[in-house]
Design an enzyme around this catalytic site. Structure first.
Site, PDB file in Angstrom:
ATOM      1  N   GLU A 177      36.382  35.622  45.520  1.00 35.03           N
ATOM      2  CA  GLU A 177      35.012  36.926  45.629  1.00 35.03           C
ATOM      3  C   GLU A 177      34.183  36.983  46.617  1.00 35.03           C
ATOM      4  OE1 GLU A 177      31.732  36.216  42.222  1.00 35.03           O
ATOM      5  OE2 GLU A 177      30.691  38.341  43.412  1.00 35.03           O
ATOM      6  N   LYS A 219      37.849  39.202  42.977  1.00 36.58           N
ATOM      7  CA  LYS A 219      36.708  40.207  42.738  1.00 36.58           C
ATOM      8  C   LYS A 219      35.525  40.570  43.459  1.00 36.58           C
ATOM      9  CE  LYS A 219      31.555  39.380  40.547  1.00 36.58           C
ATOM     10  NZ  LYS A 219      31.578  38.620  39.243  1.00 36.58           N
TER      11      LYS A 219
HETATM   12  P1  13P Z   1      26.881  41.373  39.779  1.00 37.78           P
HETATM   13  O1  13P Z   1      27.883  42.689  38.814  1.00 37.78           O
HETATM   14  O2  13P Z   1      25.121  41.943  39.498  1.00 37.78           O
HETATM   15  O3  13P Z   1      26.844  41.613  40.942  1.00 37.78           O
HETATM   16  O4  13P Z   1      27.237  40.073  39.436  1.00 37.78           O
HETATM   17  C1  13P Z   1      28.839  39.733  39.472  1.00 37.78           C
HETATM   18  C2  13P Z   1      29.071  38.506  39.751  1.00 37.78           C
HETATM   19  O5  13P Z   1      28.998  37.344  38.909  1.00 37.78           O
HETATM   20  C3  13P Z   1      28.345  38.121  41.073  1.00 37.78           C
HETATM   21  O6  13P Z   1      28.772  36.908  41.953  1.00 37.78           O
END
Ligand code: 13P
Length: 337
Positions: A177, A219
């Protein structure tokens, strides 16, 4: 590394439009969410709130994975059953957030570096034994005047790659991510430029670390205007630019992409996902890994009261279903009613 196991988990998460619920708010973050509804944050309320979400009607129809924070990964529901076991019963995969937060980067004002690599091999061994199928590590890239710097992008990409390699060594699918943050007055061009540079660096680092891409998930943020931009790009442009950017930088070997919501409204996050799926033949399935965009309405209707649980569960199930439809390209505004 067991390739077959990693691929099986990744495909299970991505199949048929199901997606991930990010319920891995750290103790500090969940306290902020509870403060908004005047609920005291205790281990009991933190676990109870998650129990409510995981037992919502239809949960497993729309949700294929849940990211948990360590406390909930080990936590129990009111019947003494493991929260992570509730997830497995719903035919979803239990995941674990393993990063220890994005900290201020030394000598780089405004930039962040994610911590948590020390001892991670040992933590992964334990999580694997406790039944984690996937993990999450979030890197934060801020946009402002003169940032991000190349140094910050490279350091974060390197950390993501070391994390991903350690996850795969333990038989756990790493969710990679790299979040380019939406805060700021920058336009969508800037977001696209920074997202491109970030993804390029991340896939280079993953390759150098021998990470097996078929056993990972990405992600990412969507390519979107800054929250305070004087004019904000419309939905079609967000969808188009996001797809263009991902196609340029994410190898087709990656078995799936699950977006973060990053501060978008619930409907925005759903509509953008739908637009990227409807009528498109993409190299990878696109689904969701939303935190706020799946929970906002549910959190509000719950307000910490047992009598509100059915209404809060209905609100959560509705959002989950809408995003499931969006991941299949089958969402429409009238289904929101
Ligand atoms: P949000 O969808 O609120 O951005 O959170 C997702 C997430 O896991 C951020 O690390």
């Amino acid at each position: 590394m067991n390739h077959e196991q990693l691929a099986r988990i990744a495909h299970k998460i991505m199949a048929n439009g199901r997606g991930i619920l990010a319920a891995d708010e750290s103790t500090g973050t969940i306290k902020k969410r509870f403060d908004q509804i005047n609920v005291e944050s205790t281990e009991q309320t933190r676990n109870g709130y998650r129990e409510m979400l995981f037992s919502a009607p239809g949960f497993g129809d729309y949700i294929s994975g849940v990211i948990l924070y360590d406390e909930q990964f080990r936590g129990l529901n009111r019947h003494g059953e493991g929260l992570k076991d509730m997830i497995k019963k719903a035919d979803a995969v239990a995941g674990i957030k393993v990063d220890q937060g994005a900290k201020n980067m030394p000598l780089k004002p405004g930039e962040k570096i994610t911590e948590g690599l020390d001892g991670l091999r040992e933590r992964f061994a334990e999580y694997a034994q406790l039944g984690a199928g996937f993990a999450k590590w979030r890197a934060v890239i801020n946009i402002a005047d003169h940032i991000p710097s190349r140094g910050a992008i490279l350091a974060n990409a390197e950390a993501l790659a070391r994390y991903a390699a350690l996850a795969q060594e333990a038989g756990i699918v790493p969710i990679v991510e790299p979040e380019v943050i939406m805060d700021g007055a920058h336009n969508i061009d800037k977001c696209e430029e920074v997202t491109s540079a970030t993804l390029r660096a991340v896939y280079e680092a993953l390759a150098e670390a021998n990470v097996w891409l078929e056993g990972t998930l990405l992600k990412p943020n969507m390519v979107i205007s800054g929250t305070d931009a004087p004019t904000r790009a419309g939905r079609e442009e967000v969808a188009e630019r996001t797809l263009r950017c991902l196609k340029r930088h994410v190898p087709g070997a990656v078995p799936g992409i699950v977006f973060l919501s990053g501060g978008q409204t619930e409907i925005e996050a759903t509509e953008h996902l739908h637009m990227m799926n409807a009528g498109h033949n993409n190299p990878w399935p696109l689904s969701f890994s939303y935190g706020r965009a799946l929970q906002q309405a549910a959190l509000k209707s719950w307000a910490g009261l047992d009598e509100n649980i059915p209404a809060a569960q209905a609100a959560f199930a509705h959002r989950a279903k809408m995003n499931w439809l969006a991941a299949r390209g089958e969402w429409s505004k009238d289904q929101e009613a």
